[in-house]
Design a protein around this motif. Structure first.
Motif, short mmCIF file in Angstrom:
data_model
loop_
_atom_site.label_atom_id
_atom_site.label_comp_id
_atom_site.label_asym_id
_atom_site.label_seq_id
_atom_site.Cartn_x
_atom_site.Cartn_y
_atom_site.Cartn_z
N GLY A 45 0.80 -1.23 0.00
CA GLY A 45 0.00 0.00 0.00
C GLY A 45 0.83 1.27 0.00
N ALA A 46 2.15 1.13 0.19
CA ALA A 46 3.01 2.32 0.14
C ALA A 46 3.41 2.58 -1.31
N ASP A 47 3.22 3.82 -1.74
CA ASP A 47 3.55 4.17 -3.12
C ASP A 47 4.15 5.58 -3.13
N PRO A 48 5.32 5.73 -2.52
CA PRO A 48 5.86 7.07 -2.32
C PRO A 48 6.37 7.72 -3.61
N ILE A 49 6.56 9.01 -3.53
CA ILE A 49 7.07 9.75 -4.68
C ILE A 49 8.54 10.10 -4.46
#
Lengths: 294, 166
Positions: free
Chosen positions: A254-258
């Motif tokens: 669920g982590a989708d960092p930029i």
């Protein structure tokens, strides 16, 4: 050239809801202004009216009541740090302690932090582990939403233009619980989080196993969110360093960092599991500390 | 109508200004009222060089609207000395070498003044925490914190709060 903005300092709640009813999205609500004024200067906002609510009575208190602890819309980060009721809640108080510097904490509000809906909002993870409910009012009606349904996206909330967020309520804290907030930044003060984590563990004193686990993460996706995979891994187990490390890795789901100026996506994904494990370890220590006092 | 007539107490004297709705307190102080002690640094509430007190709370004047100040008590670095005589804190900062380029100094003086008004015996951690919104790129903070500790020690020794003669 920026078009001129009218500033209206409201002194009653009715005045605010009436003005919102009339102006809708042409009005921008402003309390301490620590986000709004910067966005105005950058040209990111161009409202007709700045509707100032700092003088509205009744919105500035922390009060225990039915359903938990109520934080009015004008409760500042400084108040969360100093009020005995919120002080005891490390996931919130430690987050408030690390928002900006004193100048931001003195006038910046908790509700402003969630309404601004930055992916890196520092108070949101702690509020999520406490099942925060958001109260909204408009002329003639009110409604309440869970925080995870209130924040809809980056800078996007469920608030209708005619609505004022009047406050938030956090659920009563269970017995035998411990909580923590961990913020990763390049320096201690004045940082926008690279990764932020709030956790809360409830440990059953008779079995020594984790009865309830909450893990919430910020700055690694458009919306701060709970990490159910981590939580499920923890429940029913004995608190150990290995378990916390595994729960940390599970938070990657669920982590989708930029990538941005503060940190790369790669760094955020590398540091997230460690930050979660650290927060869990501190939460567990706080459960132990509470038990030894009792 | 897009301008606001705002009356507030500025360093103890009532002032009335007519300002556009989004004008910052920093612009009003520097450009309309000619008080240039509060510095314009980042203009984003990051550096603390513009720190002033509004009703005794330290705020970044660069991101606070003047129109919100009606009826409130604003104090700037100019109001913290006594008729041009530096305060104990200001003298201690000079003595301890807290100042190099000096640009951040007014902001530190104001933030620390707010701390000392509410806390007579702050710990080193309290002092560091109170200046966490003020950025200094010259001194490395050590001398600033030492200056505050010296003022606190002197005040406690004299037992008269901030009134002690340095």
């Amino acid at each position: 050239m920026q078009s001129p903005v009218r500033f209206h300092s409201a002194t009653t709640f009715e005045e605010v809801v009436d003005a919102l009813d009339e102006l809708g999205s042409e009005a921008r609500l402003i309390a301490g202004g620590t986000d709004v004024m910067i966005q105005l200067a950058r040209g990111e906002l161009s409202p007709q009216v700045l509707l100032h609510i700092e003088r509205v009575p009744g919105l500035g208190t922390v009060a225990a009541g039915e359903g938990g602890l109520h934080l009015g819309a004008l409760v500042t980060h400084a108040m969360v740090r100093s009020d005995p009721a919120t002080c005891a809640l490390a996931a919130l108080a430690d987050a408030a302690r690390q928002v900006g510097g004193w100048q931001t904490q003195a006038i910046g509000t908790v509700v402003g932090n969630i309404v601004n809906a930055s992916p890196a909002a520092d108070l949101t993870p702690g509020l999520l582990v406490h099942d925060a409910m958001v109260h909204l009012s408009r002329r003639g009606s009110e409604r309440t939403l869970p925080l995870d349904q209130f924040v809809k996206g980056r800078r996007e909330t469920a608030r209708e233009p005619q609505e004022l967020v009047t406050g938030i309520t956090i659920a009563p804290t269970p017995e035998h619980s411990g909580e923590a907030f961990v913020k990763v930044g390049r320096r201690k003060a004045m940082e926008v989080s690279i990764v932020a984590v709030a956790t809360r563990l409830v440990v059953d004193p008779s079995t020594g196993t984790i009865a309830d686990a909450r893990v919430a993460v910020g700055a690694v996706s458009p919306i701060p969110h709970r990490a159910p995979a981590s939580e499920q891994l923890l429940i029913g187990q004995r608190p150990t360093a290995d378990l916390f490390a595994a729960a940390g890795r599970a938070a990657l789901e669920g982590a989708d960092p930029i990538d941005d100026v503060r940190a790369s996506r790669r760094y955020r994904l590398a540091v997230l599991p460690r930050a979660v494990a650290q927060a869990l370890s501190r939460s567990s220590d706080h459960v132990d500390a509470a038990r030894s006092v009792a | 109508m897009t301008s606001n007539s705002v009356t507030f107490s500025l360093n103890g004297v009532d002032r009335t200004v007519d300002v556009p709705g989004a004008e910052t307190l920093l612009d009003t102080l520097r450009d309309r009222l000619n008080l240039r002690g509060s510095k314009e640094g980042c203009l984003e509430g990051e550096c603390g060089a513009c720190t002033v007190l509004v009703d005794d709370r330290p705020i970044d004047a660069c991101i606070y609207p003047t129109a919100a100040c009606g009826g409130r008590r604003v104090r700037t670095v100019e109001g913290l000395s006594d008729g041009g005589v530096p305060s104990l804190l200001q003298r201690a900062m000079v003595r301890s070498g807290s100042i190099q380029c000096g640009f951040c100094t007014p902001g530190f003086v104001v933030a620390v003044t707010a701390l000392l008004e509410r806390e007579s015996n702050p710990s080193r951690a309290d002092i560091a925490d109170a200046v966490n919104g003020n950025i200094c790129r010259c001194t490395g903070y050590a001398q600033i914190i030492e200056a505050v500790q010296a003022v606190v020690a002197d005040s406690l020794a004299a037992g008269t709060g901030q009134e002690v003669e340095a």
